[in-house]
Scaffold this active site. Structure first.
Site, PDB file in Angstrom:
ATOM      1  N   HIS A 181      -6.353  -3.301   4.765  1.00 14.02           N
ATOM      2  CA  HIS A 181      -6.709  -1.922   4.463  1.00 14.02           C
ATOM      3  C   HIS A 181      -7.452  -1.347   5.655  1.00 14.02           C
ATOM      4  O   HIS A 181      -7.798  -2.059   6.611  1.00 14.02           O
ATOM      5  CB  HIS A 181      -7.555  -1.836   3.196  1.00 14.02           C
ATOM      6  CG  HIS A 181      -6.734  -1.786   1.933  1.00 14.02           C
ATOM      7  ND1 HIS A 181      -5.853  -0.768   1.650  1.00 14.02           N
ATOM      8  CD2 HIS A 181      -6.669  -2.649   0.877  1.00 14.02           C
ATOM      9  CE1 HIS A 181      -5.272  -0.989   0.490  1.00 14.02           C
ATOM     10  NE2 HIS A 181      -5.745  -2.127  -0.003  1.00 14.02           N
ATOM     11  N   ASP A 215      -6.891   5.133   8.302  1.00 16.51           N
ATOM     12  CA  ASP A 215      -5.803   5.743   7.531  1.00 16.51           C
ATOM     13  C   ASP A 215      -5.391   7.102   8.082  1.00 16.51           C
ATOM     14  O   ASP A 215      -4.208   7.350   8.329  1.00 16.51           O
ATOM     15  CB  ASP A 215      -6.224   5.922   6.070  1.00 16.51           C
ATOM     16  CG  ASP A 215      -6.026   4.656   5.245  1.00 16.51           C
ATOM     17  OD1 ASP A 215      -5.462   3.689   5.764  1.00 16.51           O
ATOM     18  OD2 ASP A 215      -6.442   4.644   4.077  1.00 16.51           O
TER      19      ASP A 215
END
Length: 379
Positions: free
Chosen positions: A130, A160
């Site tokens: 992540h 992200d």
């Protein structure tokens, strides 16, 4: 949709985080984005329907990609598309029969945008991860936080959205420029590790020059300097100060009423902890709103630290219409602004009932839709 990307056709394979954010950016600017979703897929983030802001402004087609009919439908869309975006682990799209080779055989000029954390190659390519992991390996996470505690994740802005979604959007537009001149598409391999490293270019340069320490809280921009950071006010709220340049620093001292000669050595890093503690005491003498009255709009380089409810109501944001309300949901407006081709207001996230309109608008043969209907895959 209006905007500078009007006429661009994009197929988005629905996923999490950076890939949908990239697709949102393209849709905000007028691209016709068709989002392929798995039927009945739950929302991992807890945001669904109109609250799934990063899914706004595109139409949705729900397809079970394990069915060959669904694969054929996606390939039919690809034949008409300029761009495909996917954010699966390496090899997933190939196993679905939708890898770059299969898609570009149908559409040689296709820009095939791939979004992963570790990239399509390398020893970690197949590992789960992540945002926090990707910015950790790039060196960025180490630099964020206080000296006395562990590194602090900067939400998922850096990996992200900054190092991932925005790099993918940039890569797609670069590849589109090449494709429109040459007729040849290509794969855009976007890794959040690569993108985060690139975002850190200035810091790596400063570190190589001996101007940036590996120790958190010792550098000008990481909270070490007394003139660049956040301070608590008398009401428990906070303000931000960025008085780097000498003339702005002079404004800071003037508006805080500080005339101590020790503050004149602005760039003496040995004094920073002591001066920071003294400046903290000064800011505790008034509320955040009182400091706004004294400093906001000046050359101190000042802004109040606003929460999610306050930011959309700030006069500057209201004047620029930085936030919009879509179907009752307050959210950021499309950015940046264009003088000749302004973006249209965003639409709330679509639902999986757009199949007939999508296939008609994209010029897909009617029998493709009919086959899907007969198989019970679309309505």
């Amino acid at each position: 949709m209006a905007g500078p990307l009007q006429g661009l056709k994009v197929v988005e394979m629905a996923g999490l985080g950076p890939a949908p954010f990239c697709a949102m950016m393209l849709a905000d600017m007028g691209a016709d984005v068709v989002r392929i979703e798995r039927p009945g897929a739950p929302s991992v983030t807890g945001a669904a329907g109109k609250f799934d802001v990063t899914a706004r402004s595109r139409r949705v087609l729900a397809l079970d990609l394990k069915n060959p009919l669904a694969t054929g439908a996606v390939l039919a869309l690809v034949e008409q598309a300029d761009v495909l975006i996917e954010g699966f682990r390496p090899g997933v799209m190939e196993r679905l029969g939708l890898g770059p080779e299969a898609c570009m055989a149908r559409r040689p000029s296709l820009v095939y945008g791939r979004m992963t954390g570790w990239g399509q190659s390398g020893p970690l390519a197949q590992a789960a991860g992540h945002d926090i992991n990707y910015i950790a390996i790039a060196g960025a996470l180490h630099a964020i936080g206080t000296p006395s505690g562990p590194p602090v994740p900067p939400l998922n802005y850096v990996g992200d959205f900054g190092g991932g979604a925005m790099m993918l959007a940039f890569g797609i537009l670069c590849a589109l420029h090449h494709a429109r001149g040459s007729g040849a598409g290509q794969v855009v391999d976007t890794a959040m590790t690569d993108g985060t490293a690139l975002l850190s270019a200035m810091m790596y340069g400063m570190h190589a020059a001996g101007a940036w320490s590996n120790r958190r809280g010792e550098n000008m921009l990481d909270g070490g300097a007394h003139f660049y950071g956040c301070y608590e006010c008398a009401d428990g709220r906070h303000v931000s100060i960025g008085s780097i340049e000498p003339q702005f620093y002079a404004q800071l001292l003037q508006r805080t009423g500080i005339d101590d000669p020790e503050f004149s050595a602005q760039l003496d890093a040995e004094r920073w902890p002591r001066l920071k503690a003294r400046l903290a005491d000064v800011f505790l003498t008034a509320t955040r709103d009182e400091w706004c009255e004294r400093m906001e709009g000046s050359d101190v380089c000042f802004a109040p630290v606003l929460d999610w409810d306050e930011a959309p109501q700030h006069p500057h944001n209201l004047a620029r219409q930085t936030f919009v309300t879509v179907d009752g949901v307050v959210q950021p407006a499309p950015a940046p602004r264009f003088s000749a081709t302004p973006a249209a207001p965003p639409r709330a996230a679509g639902r999986a009932n757009d199949s007939a309109a999508i296939f008609s608008d994209w010029g897909i043969a009617p029998q493709t839709l009919q086959s899907l209907r007969e198989a019970g895959m679309v309505t």
